[in-house]
Write a protein that holds these residues in place. Structure first.
Motif, mmCIF file in Angstrom:
data_model
loop_
_atom_site.group_PDB
_atom_site.id
_atom_site.type_symbol
_atom_site.label_atom_id
_atom_site.label_comp_id
_atom_site.label_asym_id
_atom_site.label_seq_id
_atom_site.Cartn_x
_atom_site.Cartn_y
_atom_site.Cartn_z
ATOM 1 N N ALA A 117 10.823 17.129 13.165
ATOM 2 C CA ALA A 117 11.996 16.796 13.981
ATOM 3 C C ALA A 117 13.175 16.395 13.103
ATOM 4 O O ALA A 117 14.321 16.781 13.366
ATOM 5 C CB ALA A 117 11.652 15.671 14.959
ATOM 6 N N GLY A 118 12.900 15.646 12.038
ATOM 7 C CA GLY A 118 13.967 15.232 11.123
ATOM 8 C C GLY A 118 14.605 16.407 10.410
ATOM 9 O O GLY A 118 15.834 16.448 10.245
ATOM 10 N N VAL A 119 13.793 17.372 9.992
ATOM 11 C CA VAL A 119 14.335 18.557 9.324
ATOM 12 C C VAL A 119 15.276 19.303 10.273
ATOM 13 O O VAL A 119 16.394 19.670 9.895
ATOM 14 C CB VAL A 119 13.203 19.488 8.828
ATOM 15 N N PHE A 120 14.836 19.500 11.519
ATOM 16 C CA PHE A 120 15.687 20.236 12.461
ATOM 17 C C PHE A 120 16.898 19.409 12.894
ATOM 18 O O PHE A 120 17.946 19.977 13.212
ATOM 19 C CB PHE A 120 14.872 20.755 13.649
ATOM 20 N N ALA A 121 16.793 18.087 12.885
ATOM 21 C CA ALA A 121 17.971 17.255 13.164
ATOM 22 C C ALA A 121 19.024 17.454 12.079
ATOM 23 O O ALA A 121 20.220 17.561 12.365
ATOM 24 C CB ALA A 121 17.572 15.787 13.274
ATOM 25 N N LEU A 122 18.589 17.521 10.823
ATOM 26 C CA LEU A 122 19.531 17.778 9.725
ATOM 27 C C LEU A 122 20.160 19.162 9.849
ATOM 28 O O LEU A 122 21.358 19.333 9.594
ATOM 29 C CB LEU A 122 18.812 17.644 8.369
ATOM 30 N N VAL A 123 19.362 20.141 10.240
ATOM 31 C CA VAL A 123 19.888 21.498 10.422
ATOM 32 C C VAL A 123 20.914 21.510 11.561
ATOM 33 O O VAL A 123 21.986 22.117 11.432
ATOM 34 C CB VAL A 123 18.742 22.502 10.686
ATOM 35 N N LEU B 293 26.527 21.633 13.657
ATOM 36 C CA LEU B 293 27.622 20.964 14.365
ATOM 37 C C LEU B 293 28.845 20.790 13.464
ATOM 38 O O LEU B 293 29.980 20.981 13.909
ATOM 39 C CB LEU B 293 27.157 19.613 14.907
ATOM 40 N N GLU B 294 28.618 20.447 12.197
ATOM 41 C CA GLU B 294 29.732 20.321 11.239
ATOM 42 C C GLU B 294 30.489 21.634 11.087
ATOM 43 O O GLU B 294 31.684 21.637 10.818
ATOM 44 C CB GLU B 294 29.217 19.872 9.872
ATOM 45 N N ALA B 295 29.792 22.744 11.258
ATOM 46 C CA ALA B 295 30.409 24.067 11.132
ATOM 47 C C ALA B 295 30.947 24.585 12.466
ATOM 48 O O ALA B 295 31.339 25.749 12.565
ATOM 49 C CB ALA B 295 29.387 25.056 10.560
ATOM 50 N N GLY B 296 30.930 23.723 13.493
ATOM 51 C CA GLY B 296 31.441 24.132 14.799
ATOM 52 C C GLY B 296 30.481 24.984 15.604
ATOM 53 O O GLY B 296 30.886 25.635 16.570
ATOM 54 N N LYS B 297 29.210 24.990 15.230
ATOM 55 C CA LYS B 297 28.197 25.771 15.949
ATOM 56 C C LYS B 297 27.421 24.840 16.885
ATOM 57 O O LYS B 297 27.315 23.646 16.622
ATOM 58 C CB LYS B 297 27.225 26.429 14.966
ATOM 59 N N PRO B 298 26.845 25.374 17.954
ATOM 60 C CA PRO B 298 26.066 24.531 18.864
ATOM 61 C C PRO B 298 24.705 24.182 18.253
ATOM 62 O O PRO B 298 24.234 24.852 17.334
ATOM 63 C CB PRO B 298 25.889 25.424 20.098
ATOM 64 N N PRO B 299 24.072 23.118 18.777
ATOM 65 C CA PRO B 299 22.711 22.814 18.317
ATOM 66 C C PRO B 299 21.771 23.973 18.671
ATOM 67 O O PRO B 299 22.072 24.786 19.538
ATOM 68 C CB PRO B 299 22.347 21.536 19.057
ATOM 69 N N ILE C 35 15.375 27.139 6.114
ATOM 70 C CA ILE C 35 15.644 26.984 7.549
ATOM 71 C C ILE C 35 17.151 26.873 7.783
ATOM 72 O O ILE C 35 17.701 27.522 8.678
ATOM 73 C CB ILE C 35 14.913 25.753 8.122
ATOM 74 N N ALA C 36 17.821 26.052 6.968
ATOM 75 C CA ALA C 36 19.268 25.866 7.138
ATOM 76 C C ALA C 36 20.006 27.188 6.951
ATOM 77 O O ALA C 36 20.919 27.512 7.727
ATOM 78 C CB ALA C 36 19.774 24.815 6.160
ATOM 79 N N LYS C 37 19.613 27.965 5.962
ATOM 80 C CA LYS C 37 20.264 29.247 5.717
ATOM 81 C C LYS C 37 20.105 30.183 6.913
ATOM 82 O O LYS C 37 21.054 30.810 7.383
ATOM 83 C CB LYS C 37 19.696 29.900 4.455
ATOM 84 N N ALA C 38 18.872 30.268 7.447
ATOM 85 C CA ALA C 38 18.623 31.130 8.596
ATOM 86 C C ALA C 38 19.349 30.614 9.832
ATOM 87 O O ALA C 38 19.901 31.402 10.620
ATOM 88 C CB ALA C 38 17.109 31.226 8.868
ATOM 89 N N ALA C 39 19.375 29.305 10.012
ATOM 90 C CA ALA C 39 20.034 28.716 11.186
ATOM 91 C C ALA C 39 21.546 28.874 11.142
ATOM 92 O O ALA C 39 22.180 29.057 12.186
ATOM 93 C CB ALA C 39 19.666 27.241 11.305
ATOM 94 N N MET C 40 22.128 28.838 9.968
ATOM 95 C CA MET C 40 23.563 28.984 9.857
ATOM 96 C C MET C 40 24.001 30.435 10.053
ATOM 97 O O MET C 40 25.161 30.709 10.327
ATOM 98 C CB MET C 40 24.066 28.446 8.498
ATOM 99 N N ALA C 41 23.061 31.358 9.924
ATOM 100 C CA ALA C 41 23.394 32.775 10.074
ATOM 101 C C ALA C 41 23.455 33.208 11.539
ATOM 102 O O ALA C 41 23.921 34.314 11.831
ATOM 103 C CB ALA C 41 22.368 33.631 9.328
ATOM 104 N N ILE C 42 23.006 32.341 12.449
ATOM 105 C CA ILE C 42 23.058 32.697 13.874
ATOM 106 C C ILE C 42 24.193 31.943 14.556
ATOM 107 O O ILE C 42 24.652 30.913 14.055
ATOM 108 C CB ILE C 42 21.698 32.428 14.585
ATOM 109 N N GLY C 43 24.639 32.444 15.710
ATOM 110 C CA GLY C 43 25.761 31.866 16.453
ATOM 111 C C GLY C 43 25.537 30.505 17.013
ATOM 112 O O GLY C 43 24.610 29.833 16.904
#
Length: 195
Positions: free
Chosen positions: A119-125, A130-136, A187-195
């Protein structure tokens, strides 16, 4: 889940396809290094919920793997949702050290320890998104199954609780450690690549 009456009794809510189930791992050796499935970790197949589409190919690949060494089929539901989805360190060999009030520092282990780590890892992601203006990210399971390389695959051990039968960790998704342990950078790299 536990074994009762000659068949596995899947855990709830972990066996629900609507949550992200987290299994446990242990270090293979005495120090930090490769991980194996924690023998007391949960995992298996739901008796209530069918296999969701997001995990169908991963579950089938596990069942088809000769390395899975599955328990006798009469002991588990071949059409049930497989769990866990992922895992994190949860074994008692090297527990997390937390401060427990006046008791001082105590070792904490089990999936009650591994679940908050994931849960902590995904909270950081999500904070990064959110910092990049993307939704959770919301419901994680489809993302997890589309991005298995974002996790450290665990390929050894079995969640048998010291008994004759359990589910083995193998290459790819398995019913002992899911897709493995989270790798924050991947995970962060893959998550940032999606809308």
């Amino acid at each position: 889940g536990g074994l009762g009456g000659g068949y596995f009794k899947p855990d709830f809510p972990a066996a629900s396809p609507y949550i992200t189930a987290v299994g446990g791992t242990n270090f293979e050796g005495k120090g930090i290094g490769p991980e194996s499935a924690w023998n007391n970790g949960g995992g298996g197949f739901s008796n209530t919920f069918g296999i969701p589409a997001y995990q169908a190919s991963a579950v089938q690949a596990y069942k088809d793997s000769p390395d899975a060494n599955l328990p006798p089929q009469r002991m588990w539901n071949d059409t049930g949702r497989g769990y866990p989805d992922v895992a994190a360190l949860g074994g008692t060999k090297t527990p997390y050290c937390v401060r427990a009030g006046i008791l001082g520092f105590q070792g904490v282990a089990g999936t009650s320890a591994s679940s908050p780590v994931v849960a902590g890892v995904f909270a950081l992601v999500n904070a990064k998104r959110l910092e990049a203006g993307k939704p959770p990210m919301g419901f994680l399971n489809p993302f997890i199954y589309k991005n298995p390389s974002a996790f450290q695959d665990v390929r050894s051990g079995r969640n048998d609780a010291g008994t004759r039968y359990g589910f083995s960790a193998v290459e790819g998704w398995d019913a002992a450690t899911g897709h493995g342990t989270p790798d924050y950078e991947r995970i962060a790299k893959a998550a940032m690549a999606i809308g």
